[in-house]
Design a protein around this motif. Structure first.
Motif, mmCIF file in Angstrom:
data_model
loop_
_atom_site.group_PDB
_atom_site.id
_atom_site.type_symbol
_atom_site.label_atom_id
_atom_site.label_comp_id
_atom_site.label_asym_id
_atom_site.label_seq_id
_atom_site.Cartn_x
_atom_site.Cartn_y
_atom_site.Cartn_z
ATOM 1 N N ARG A 69 -7.784 3.600 -80.655
ATOM 2 C CA ARG A 69 -8.237 2.423 -81.400
ATOM 3 C C ARG A 69 -9.211 2.827 -82.506
ATOM 4 N N ALA A 70 -10.030 3.846 -82.235
ATOM 5 C CA ALA A 70 -10.974 4.332 -83.255
ATOM 6 C C ALA A 70 -10.227 4.952 -84.434
ATOM 7 N N GLN A 71 -9.162 5.699 -84.163
ATOM 8 C CA GLN A 71 -8.369 6.284 -85.243
ATOM 9 C C GLN A 71 -7.641 5.197 -86.029
ATOM 10 N N LEU A 72 -7.142 4.186 -85.340
ATOM 11 C CA LEU A 72 -6.480 3.067 -86.009
ATOM 12 C C LEU A 72 -7.462 2.335 -86.921
ATOM 13 N N GLY B 50 -6.284 -2.134 -89.398
ATOM 14 C CA GLY B 50 -7.035 -1.200 -88.576
ATOM 15 C C GLY B 50 -7.291 -1.700 -87.175
ATOM 16 N N GLN B 51 -6.585 -2.746 -86.773
ATOM 17 C CA GLN B 51 -6.788 -3.270 -85.426
ATOM 18 C C GLN B 51 -5.472 -3.687 -84.783
ATOM 19 N N ASP B 52 -5.559 -3.978 -83.494
ATOM 20 C CA ASP B 52 -4.405 -4.440 -82.728
ATOM 21 C C ASP B 52 -4.294 -5.954 -82.898
ATOM 22 N N LEU B 53 -3.171 -6.412 -83.421
ATOM 23 C CA LEU B 53 -2.967 -7.840 -83.686
ATOM 24 C C LEU B 53 -2.118 -8.529 -82.621
ATOM 25 N N THR B 54 -1.870 -7.858 -81.504
ATOM 26 C CA THR B 54 -0.999 -8.409 -80.466
ATOM 27 C C THR B 54 -1.448 -9.797 -80.025
ATOM 28 N N ASN B 55 -2.716 -9.976 -79.724
ATOM 29 C CA ASN B 55 -3.196 -11.266 -79.225
ATOM 30 C C ASN B 55 -3.349 -12.306 -80.319
ATOM 31 N N ILE C 86 7.247 2.075 -88.266
ATOM 32 C CA ILE C 86 6.366 2.428 -87.148
ATOM 33 C C ILE C 86 5.900 3.851 -87.383
ATOM 34 N N VAL C 87 4.575 4.045 -87.441
ATOM 35 C CA VAL C 87 4.017 5.360 -87.732
ATOM 36 C C VAL C 87 3.387 6.021 -86.512
ATOM 37 N N GLY C 88 3.315 5.297 -85.406
ATOM 38 C CA GLY C 88 2.733 5.876 -84.201
ATOM 39 C C GLY C 88 2.642 4.865 -83.087
ATOM 40 N N LYS C 89 2.028 5.318 -82.009
ATOM 41 C CA LYS C 89 1.814 4.481 -80.823
ATOM 42 C C LYS C 89 0.317 4.362 -80.596
ATOM 43 N N LEU C 90 -0.109 3.231 -80.078
ATOM 44 C CA LEU C 90 -1.516 3.024 -79.766
ATOM 45 C C LEU C 90 -1.787 3.529 -78.358
ATOM 46 N N LYS C 91 -2.741 4.446 -78.234
ATOM 47 C CA LYS C 91 -3.115 4.968 -76.919
ATOM 48 C C LYS C 91 -3.750 3.875 -76.094
ATOM 49 N N ASP C 92 -3.532 3.933 -74.790
ATOM 50 C CA ASP C 92 -4.118 2.935 -73.896
ATOM 51 C C ASP C 92 -5.627 3.079 -73.800
ATOM 52 N N ASN C 93 -6.155 4.224 -73.982
ATOM 53 C CA ASN C 93 -7.601 4.533 -74.027
ATOM 54 C C ASN C 93 -7.821 5.973 -73.819
#
Length: 77
Positions: free
Chosen positions: A6-9, A48-53, A70-77
């Motif tokens: 999330r920090a890299q995103l 730069g953030q997750d817009l899912t919600n 799609i340029v990548g996957k978001l790590k779970d943490n």
């Protein structure tokens, strides 16, 4: 496919770099080609953030992401 935290995103928000990325359901999309995401902002949303919600409140559905790479996957943490 490369994974990003999330920090890299958050660094790909269109203000310090040319990348304008957002995540949705675990995928990270490159939104640079969208005229609606200029400078990393789209109405009250920021890149730069997750817009899912947040999509549930949008006037469109998830198909809007079909036109972006799609340029990548978001790590779970």
């Amino acid at each position: 496919m490369k994974e990003y935290t999330r920090a890299q995103l958050a660094l790909r928000n269109g203000s310090d770099r040319e990348e304008i990325w957002c995540a949705y359901q675990g995928n990270i999309y490159d939104l640079r080609k969208s005229r609606l995401w200029r400078n990393g902002k789209h109405y009250e949303h920021w890149a730069g953030q997750d817009l899912t919600n947040e999509l549930k409140d949008a006037p469109h559905n998830a198909n809007v992401f079909d036109k972006f790479e799609i340029v990548g996957k978001l790590k779970d943490n």
